[in-house]
Scaffold this motif. Structure first.
Motif, PDB file in Angstrom:
ATOM      1  N   LEU A  56       0.816  -1.269  -0.038  1.00 53.32           N
ATOM      2  CA  LEU A  56       0.068   0.065  -0.007  1.00 53.32           C
ATOM      3  C   LEU A  56       0.912   1.181   0.111  1.00 53.32           C
ATOM      4  O   LEU A  56       1.728   1.315   1.009  1.00 53.32           O
ATOM      5  N   ILE A  57       0.642   2.105  -0.967  1.00 52.61           N
ATOM      6  CA  ILE A  57       1.405   3.502  -0.901  1.00 52.61           C
ATOM      7  C   ILE A  57       0.131   4.408  -0.297  1.00 52.61           C
ATOM      8  O   ILE A  57      -0.839   4.640  -1.101  1.00 52.61           O
ATOM      9  N   LEU A  58       0.425   4.785   0.853  1.00 50.02           N
ATOM     10  CA  LEU A  58      -0.557   5.480   1.600  1.00 50.02           C
ATOM     11  C   LEU A  58      -0.277   7.057   1.160  1.00 50.02           C
ATOM     12  O   LEU A  58       0.860   7.586   1.819  1.00 50.02           O
ATOM     13  N   TRP A  59      -1.271   8.104   0.609  1.00 46.51           N
ATOM     14  CA  TRP A  59      -1.120   9.215   0.614  1.00 46.51           C
ATOM     15  C   TRP A  59      -1.839   9.987   1.731  1.00 46.51           C
ATOM     16  O   TRP A  59      -3.041   9.956   1.473  1.00 46.51           O
ATOM     17  N   ASP A  60      -1.294  10.527   2.614  1.00 46.03           N
ATOM     18  CA  ASP A  60      -1.742  11.283   3.617  1.00 46.03           C
ATOM     19  C   ASP A  60      -1.846  12.831   3.096  1.00 46.03           C
ATOM     20  O   ASP A  60      -1.177  13.502   3.109  1.00 46.03           O
ATOM     21  N   ILE A  61      -3.305  13.098   2.663  1.00 46.03           N
ATOM     22  CA  ILE A  61      -3.617  14.521   1.895  1.00 46.03           C
ATOM     23  C   ILE A  61      -3.906  15.528   3.041  1.00 46.03           C
ATOM     24  O   ILE A  61      -4.841  15.095   3.878  1.00 46.03           O
ATOM     25  N   GLU A  62      -3.290  16.688   2.985  1.00 50.43           N
ATOM     26  CA  GLU A  62      -3.716  17.890   3.870  1.00 50.43           C
ATOM     27  C   GLU A  62      -5.111  18.107   4.057  1.00 50.43           C
ATOM     28  O   GLU A  62      -5.831  17.952   3.096  1.00 50.43           O
ATOM     29  N   GLY A  63      -5.382  18.196   5.380  1.00 51.11           N
ATOM     30  CA  GLY A  63      -6.909  18.465   5.298  1.00 51.11           C
ATOM     31  C   GLY A  63      -7.716  19.686   4.932  1.00 51.11           C
ATOM     32  O   GLY A  63      -6.870  20.847   5.033  1.00 51.11           O
ATOM     33  N   GLU A  64      -8.600  19.603   4.284  1.00 52.99           N
ATOM     34  CA  GLU A  64      -9.369  20.849   3.942  1.00 52.99           C
ATOM     35  C   GLU A  64     -11.036  20.558   4.356  1.00 52.99           C
ATOM     36  O   GLU A  64     -11.366  19.533   4.517  1.00 52.99           O
ATOM     37  N   ARG A  65     -11.582  21.659   4.300  1.00 51.77           N
ATOM     38  CA  ARG A  65     -12.993  21.518   4.461  1.00 51.77           C
ATOM     39  C   ARG A  65     -13.725  20.983   3.436  1.00 51.77           C
ATOM     40  O   ARG A  65     -15.112  20.806   3.508  1.00 51.77           O
ATOM     41  N   GLU A  66     -12.966  21.243   2.342  1.00 50.29           N
ATOM     42  CA  GLU A  66     -14.085  20.893   0.811  1.00 50.29           C
ATOM     43  C   GLU A  66     -12.592  20.291   0.106  1.00 50.29           C
ATOM     44  O   GLU A  66     -11.568  20.730   0.104  1.00 50.29           O
ATOM     45  N   LEU A  67     -13.085  19.504  -0.699  1.00 50.91           N
ATOM     46  CA  LEU A  67     -11.991  18.857  -1.750  1.00 50.91           C
ATOM     47  C   LEU A  67     -11.657  19.883  -2.807  1.00 50.91           C
ATOM     48  O   LEU A  67     -12.269  20.667  -3.456  1.00 50.91           O
ATOM     49  N   THR A  68     -10.291  20.182  -2.746  1.00 49.66           N
ATOM     50  CA  THR A  68      -9.624  21.209  -3.465  1.00 49.66           C
ATOM     51  C   THR A  68      -9.151  20.554  -5.062  1.00 49.66           C
ATOM     52  O   THR A  68      -9.034  19.370  -5.031  1.00 49.66           O
ATOM     53  N   GLU A  69      -8.673  21.523  -5.843  1.00 50.20           N
ATOM     54  CA  GLU A  69      -8.010  21.002  -7.012  1.00 50.20           C
ATOM     55  C   GLU A  69      -6.909  20.347  -6.846  1.00 50.20           C
ATOM     56  O   GLU A  69      -6.723  19.497  -7.480  1.00 50.20           O
ATOM     57  N   MET A  70      -6.039  20.793  -5.879  1.00 50.59           N
ATOM     58  CA  MET A  70      -4.839  20.090  -5.643  1.00 50.59           C
ATOM     59  C   MET A  70      -4.934  18.702  -5.119  1.00 50.59           C
ATOM     60  O   MET A  70      -4.428  17.856  -5.505  1.00 50.59           O
ATOM     61  N   GLN A  71      -5.972  18.707  -4.190  1.00 47.07           N
ATOM     62  CA  GLN A  71      -6.264  17.256  -3.736  1.00 47.07           C
ATOM     63  C   GLN A  71      -6.797  16.354  -4.938  1.00 47.07           C
ATOM     64  O   GLN A  71      -6.391  15.145  -4.933  1.00 47.07           O
ATOM     65  N   LYS A  72      -7.427  16.909  -5.504  1.00 49.58           N
ATOM     66  CA  LYS A  72      -8.007  16.225  -7.137  1.00 49.58           C
ATOM     67  C   LYS A  72      -6.604  15.392  -7.745  1.00 49.58           C
ATOM     68  O   LYS A  72      -6.681  14.401  -8.257  1.00 49.58           O
ATOM     69  N   GLN A  73      -5.764  16.499  -7.787  1.00 49.59           N
ATOM     70  CA  GLN A  73      -4.520  16.062  -8.430  1.00 49.59           C
ATOM     71  C   GLN A  73      -3.790  14.948  -7.719  1.00 49.59           C
ATOM     72  O   GLN A  73      -3.424  13.923  -8.335  1.00 49.59           O
ATOM     73  N   TYR A  74      -3.832  15.074  -6.627  1.00 51.06           N
ATOM     74  CA  TYR A  74      -3.212  13.562  -5.704  1.00 51.06           C
ATOM     75  C   TYR A  74      -3.898  12.527  -5.835  1.00 51.06           C
ATOM     76  O   TYR A  74      -3.516  11.567  -5.746  1.00 51.06           O
ATOM     77  N   LEU A  75      -5.394  12.594  -6.137  1.00 54.34           N
ATOM     78  CA  LEU A  75      -6.197  11.605  -6.151  1.00 54.34           C
ATOM     79  C   LEU A  75      -5.992  10.661  -7.395  1.00 54.34           C
ATOM     80  O   LEU A  75      -6.408   9.485  -7.622  1.00 54.34           O
ATOM     81  N   LYS A  76      -5.479  11.239  -8.399  1.00 53.10           N
ATOM     82  CA  LYS A  76      -5.057  10.624  -9.917  1.00 53.10           C
ATOM     83  C   LYS A  76      -4.482   9.454  -9.592  1.00 53.10           C
ATOM     84  O   LYS A  76      -3.396   9.341  -8.913  1.00 53.10           O
ATOM     85  N   ARG A  77      -5.027   8.192 -10.007  1.00 52.20           N
ATOM     86  CA  ARG A  77      -4.539   7.026 -10.166  1.00 52.20           C
ATOM     87  C   ARG A  77      -4.647   6.294  -8.839  1.00 52.20           C
ATOM     88  O   ARG A  77      -3.644   5.548  -8.678  1.00 52.20           O
ATOM     89  N   CYS A  78      -5.232   6.600  -8.094  1.00 54.80           N
ATOM     90  CA  CYS A  78      -5.444   5.969  -6.710  1.00 54.80           C
ATOM     91  C   CYS A  78      -6.400   5.063  -6.984  1.00 54.80           C
ATOM     92  O   CYS A  78      -7.428   4.748  -7.968  1.00 54.80           O
ATOM     93  N   HIS A  79      -6.483   3.888  -6.144  1.00 57.66           N
ATOM     94  CA  HIS A  79      -6.956   2.743  -6.098  1.00 57.66           C
ATOM     95  C   HIS A  79      -8.087   2.509  -5.173  1.00 57.66           C
ATOM     96  O   HIS A  79      -8.979   1.728  -5.138  1.00 57.66           O
ATOM     97  N   GLY A  80      -8.002   3.450  -4.327  1.00 60.71           N
ATOM     98  CA  GLY A  80      -8.929   3.483  -3.142  1.00 60.71           C
ATOM     99  C   GLY A  80      -8.668   4.534  -2.245  1.00 60.71           C
ATOM    100  O   GLY A  80      -7.544   5.202  -2.353  1.00 60.71           O
TER     101      GLY A  80
END
Length: 164
Positions: A56-80
């Motif tokens: 498992l490659i675990l990406w701990d993405i900074e917390g935000e009150r709503e999903l940001t464009e940067m977070q969406k970039q981190y989500l690319k090619r995620c499996h879960g």
């Protein structure tokens, strides 16, 4: 020998315990010191599952009150992904509801909702489950380790159940 590799993202509002959950799962450690994640922190863990050894490659993405464009970039090619809320702060579940709506492109992916910091509430978990309309739901405590390993293993099982 590692049979499969999965990218998993941890998402949620600031201060819900994403980093603490990650440290508990990967290193079996806990710290009371709060440090805000800036951007993303990546950790890995190799697991033996019924389907073989996985990483498992675990990406701990900074917390935000709503999903940001940067977070969406981190989500690319995620499996879960893991959605994390603080059970002692019910507004953090509202944040997750917003995340779920914004994750339309990822809703078919395996995911789990962690109701973290369960050590801070005395309320019956059955009653709490009735109030939280998200699933699959696991009550966790990064501090005590309650259900952390089990929650990640449930996600790993869902990931490996999908075709290669």
């Amino acid at each position: 020998m590692i049979d499969r590799v999965f990218k998993v993202c941890l998402l949620g509002a600031p201060g819900v315990g994403k980093t603490s959950l990650l440290h508990r799962f990967v290193n079996d450690t806990f710290s009371d010191t709060y440090k805000t994640t800036v951007g993303v922190t990546i950790k890995t863990k190799t697991l033996a599952t019924d389907s073989g050894e996985i990483k498992l490659i675990l990406w701990d993405i900074e917390g935000e009150r709503e999903l940001t464009e940067m977070q969406k970039q981190y989500l690319k090619r995620c499996h879960g992904y893991l959605l994390v809320a603080d059970i002692s702060r019910f507004d953090t579940f509202e944040v997750l509801e917003g995340y779920q709506k914004a994750l339309e492109n990822y809703t078919q992916l395996p995911h789990i909702v962690f109701a973290n910091k369960s050590d801070l509430v005395d309320e019956d978990k059955t009653q709490l489950t009735d109030r939280i309309e998200m699933s699959p739901l696991v009550f966790t405590s990064a501090k005590t380790g309650e259900n952390v390993e089990e929650g990640f293993m449930n996600l790993a099982a869902a990931l490996t159940a999908r075709p290669k």
